[in-house]
Write an enzyme that holds these catalytic residues in place. Structure first.
Site, PDB file in Angstrom:
ATOM      1  N   ARG A   1       0.839  -1.213   0.000  1.00 59.56           N
ATOM      2  CA  ARG A   1       0.000   0.000   0.000  1.00 59.56           C
ATOM      3  C   ARG A   1       0.863   1.248   0.000  1.00 59.56           C
ATOM      4  O   ARG A   1       0.374   2.348   0.257  1.00 59.56           O
ATOM      5  CB  ARG A   1      -0.931   0.002   1.201  1.00 59.56           C
ATOM      6  CG  ARG A   1      -0.219  -0.261   2.526  1.00 59.56           C
ATOM      7  CD  ARG A   1      -1.173  -0.150   3.655  1.00 59.56           C
ATOM      8  NE  ARG A   1      -0.569  -0.631   4.886  1.00 59.56           N
ATOM      9  CZ  ARG A   1      -1.113  -0.484   6.073  1.00 59.56           C
ATOM     10  NH1 ARG A   1      -2.254   0.153   6.189  1.00 59.56           N
ATOM     11  NH2 ARG A   1      -0.523  -0.947   7.143  1.00 59.56           N
TER      12      ARG A   1
ATOM     13  N   ASP B   1      11.095  -7.408   7.257  1.00 58.08           N
ATOM     14  CA  ASP B   1      10.623  -6.468   6.233  1.00 58.08           C
ATOM     15  C   ASP B   1      10.363  -5.086   6.838  1.00 58.08           C
ATOM     16  O   ASP B   1      10.080  -4.139   6.106  1.00 58.08           O
ATOM     17  CB  ASP B   1       9.357  -6.992   5.540  1.00 58.08           C
ATOM     18  CG  ASP B   1       8.261  -7.371   6.524  1.00 58.08           C
ATOM     19  OD1 ASP B   1       8.512  -8.236   7.381  1.00 58.08           O
ATOM     20  OD2 ASP B   1       7.164  -6.793   6.456  1.00 58.08           O
TER      21      ASP B   1
HETATM   22  P1  AMP Z   1       3.296  -4.556   8.160  1.00 57.48           P
HETATM   23  O1  AMP Z   1       3.273  -5.686   9.143  1.00 57.48           O
HETATM   24  O2  AMP Z   1       2.298  -3.481   8.409  1.00 57.48           O
HETATM   25  O3  AMP Z   1       4.652  -4.001   7.962  1.00 57.48           O
HETATM   26  O4  AMP Z   1       2.833  -5.177   6.757  1.00 57.48           O
HETATM   27  C1  AMP Z   1       3.343  -6.360   6.228  1.00 57.48           C
HETATM   28  C2  AMP Z   1       3.016  -6.447   4.751  1.00 57.48           C
HETATM   29  O5  AMP Z   1       1.629  -6.356   4.538  1.00 57.48           O
HETATM   30  C3  AMP Z   1       3.641  -5.353   3.908  1.00 57.48           C
HETATM   31  O6  AMP Z   1       4.045  -5.925   2.699  1.00 57.48           O
HETATM   32  C4  AMP Z   1       2.508  -4.375   3.709  1.00 57.48           C
HETATM   33  O7  AMP Z   1       2.646  -3.645   2.527  1.00 57.48           O
HETATM   34  C5  AMP Z   1       1.320  -5.304   3.640  1.00 57.48           C
HETATM   35  N1  AMP Z   1       0.071  -4.646   4.047  1.00 57.48           N
HETATM   36  C6  AMP Z   1      -0.289  -4.282   5.295  1.00 57.48           C
HETATM   37  N2  AMP Z   1      -1.507  -3.719   5.287  1.00 57.48           N
HETATM   38  C7  AMP Z   1      -1.929  -3.724   3.996  1.00 57.48           C
HETATM   39  C8  AMP Z   1      -3.115  -3.275   3.318  1.00 57.48           C
HETATM   40  N3  AMP Z   1      -4.122  -2.710   3.979  1.00 57.48           N
HETATM   41  N4  AMP Z   1      -3.179  -3.442   1.989  1.00 57.48           N
HETATM   42  C9  AMP Z   1      -2.184  -4.021   1.311  1.00 57.48           C
HETATM   43  N5  AMP Z   1      -1.059  -4.461   1.870  1.00 57.48           N
HETATM   44  C10 AMP Z   1      -0.921  -4.320   3.201  1.00 57.48           C
HETATM   45 MG    MG Z   2       5.954  -3.261   6.928  1.00 52.97          MG
END
Ligand code: AMP
Ligand code: MG
Length: 492
Positions: free
Chosen positions: A96, A254
């Site tokens: 996103r 990540d």
């Molecule tokens: P995070 O744990 O928030 O760092 O997210 C882990 C992965 O999920 C990353 O690749 C983000 O881009 C993806 N991600 C988290 N929330 C969303 C969302 N609402 N839409 C698309 N991808 C998401």
């Molecule tokens: Mg992330």
């Protein structure tokens, strides 16, 4: 206040886009209906030659909501992979986030990245959006961390829209624009390693070294040197987190910046009632990312990066040596920061024991982390003072505190510490104001009602975390009763 600026006049460039196309997907952000300005950071804006007033103009609101693209922008979403909660998760990527390009400023080039700007090829099950709640949290905390002098990505602005977004409940959409010299993560390297693509792995490493670590090109093994330098920066960053009681909440690889910046603010928290086992992320049931585990997890993450860099580093010993800098760097930084927090300017062999027994006492009494260290600046070497009584009253185990205070007093006398001087030095490192969850929640609740004044007020207070600001003393208060059931999770 500068004059309005046209989006097409922004001198954007994009060094990341010079990498081959398999590193990213070029795409346009998805527009939001009728976006509006929510907040901007003047100090972040200054880093890219902008002002909050400019960011509030309709043209820049459209730009930073993802509704328009500037002439010189090459929007893209990057691919990466990673380990989530210790388990290999395969391909993730900017699900996103969309990189607009970079702007040059007093601190050098800064990439501008929209978060929540719509679906990308890496969205997986997600909707590509971010809600106002999580955007406000990320924005406020990025700026608060910067003011605490902790390496971090920055928050430039938030644009909102009434578009409903489904999470546990229906919320509304927002786009937060983040800034950093680079958003490359450990997982960006793991991606190519696990796909067995050494050429791309090297391209990425060479790009990162040439752009962000040019001094390493002269090293005999630049890739081992990169690993050592990133390991060192990561250790230092986490030592700073521990020293202010910051908990990241989702230290997946990540979310680990190749520049050693605090990256991806989700279910973070600042320690309140002290408990080393505290888990700030409601989703993290095992407590992998608890306060006490953060230093070890940081090291583990560096190993994941080291593994990914192995094809470039070549010799296992070289990688091990690079990773070996972690413990020493963490210990030295944390020790330095603790000495400063206690107002000690010399080293003594018994200091480690002094710190340890303090943390044990703080744990037993669940002392508020921020308020305790701030109050410790008022400690007086003269035994009978009211300031010492107030400190003592923070502990259930009064005798335990008296014993500790006696040892601290001896230590202070030993280095001829002067109360007034020590207080000044301690107040400059022990913040009075941190972004407590309840403070963020108040700002979020008002923002949901379209009143953004509390975001600005909090931002202003947290931009001077070490200043007394007596008129804002309420913002240093312990969490109110209603905040005891506040839960933050990965939902954002
Ligand atoms: P995070 O744990 O928030 O760092 O997210 C882990 C992965 O999920 C990353 O690749 C983000 O881009 C993806 N991600 C988290 N929330 C969303 C969302 N609402 N839409 C698309 N991808 C998401
Ligand atoms: Mg992330």
């Amino acid at each position: 206040m500068g004059s309005a600026i046209r989006a097409d006049d922004l001198p954007l460039s994009n060094s990341f886009a010079a990498l081959p196309p398999d590193f990213y997907t070029r795409l346009m952000p998805t527009p939001l209906p009728a976006p509006y300005f929510v907040a901007a950071s003047s100090s972040s804006a200054a880093l890219v030659g902008l002002t909050p007033a400019q960011l509030a103009t309709p043209e820049l609101v459209e730009l930073f909501a993802g509704n328009a693209v500037a002439a010189r922008s090459l929007p893209l979403s990057a691919v990466y992979s990673g380990h989530q909660f210790g388990v290999w998760a395969g391909q993730l990527g900017d699900g996103r986030a969309i990189l607009l390009g970079e702007l040059n400023g007093p601190a050098g080039p800064m990439e501008l990245q929209l978060k929540g700007a719509g679906l990308t090829p890496y969205s997986r099950m997600g909707d590509g959006r971010a809600v106002l709640r999580s955007s406000v949290r990320e924005f406020l905390c990025s700026e608060a961390m910067a003011a605490l002098r902790i390496p971090t990505t920055r928050g430039l602005c938030i644009m909102g829209a009434d578009q409903p977004i489904l999470r546990e409940t229906v919320e509304t959409a927002a786009v937060v624009t983040r800034m950093a010299p680079s958003f490359v993560r450990f997982g960006s390297f793991e991606h190519w390693y696990h796909r067995n693509k050494p050429a791309q792995l090297q391209q990425l490493a060479d790009y990162v070294i040439a752009t962000f670590y040019p001094e390493l090109t002269a090293e005999a093994n630049p890739y081992a040197a990169l690993l050592a330098e990133v390991t060192r920066r990561t250790a230092r960053m986490i030592a700073h987190w521990q020293a202010v009681g910051f908990m990241h909440g989702v230290m997946n690889t990540d979310n680990m910046s190749i520049l050693g910046l605090t990256l991806d603010y989700g279910p973070f928290g600042f320690m309140e009632a002290f408990d080393p086992a505290h888990i700030c992320n409601h989703t993290d049931q095992q407590g992998r990312y608890s306060y006490a585990n953060q230093p070890e997890v940081g090291h583990w993450n560096c190993y994941a990066l080291g593994q990914a860099l192995m094809p470039l580093i070549g010799e296992v010993e070289a990688a091990q040596e690079a990773l070996g800098v972690y413990q020493g760097e963490f210990a030295a930084t944390f020790d330095y920061l603790l000495h400063a927090k206690l107002g000690l300017h010399s080293e003594d062999g018994a200091d480690a024991a002094l710190f340890e027994s303090l943390f044990a006492l703080m744990t037993a009494s669940h002392v508020d982390f921020t308020n305790f260290f701030r109050a410790l600046g008022n400690f007086t070497i003269d035994e009978g003072s009211a300031a010492n009584t107030a400190l003592r009253d923070m502990f259930i185990d009064r005798a335990g505190f008296d014993d500790w205070a006696g040892r601290y007093r001896v230590r202070l006398r030993q280095e001829h510490s002067v109360d007034s001087e020590r207080k000044l030095a301690m107040d400059a490192v022990n913040p009075k104001y941190v972004l407590r969850n309840y403070l963020a929640q108040v700002a979020i609740d008002r923002a949901i009602a379209k009143d953004y004044a509390e975001i600005d007020k909090l931002q202003a207070i947290l931009s001077r975390p070490f200043d007394e600001q007596p008129e804002h003393a309420a913002y240093a208060a312990l969490p109110p009763d209603w905040a005891s059931d506040l839960e933050v999770s990965c939902s954002s």
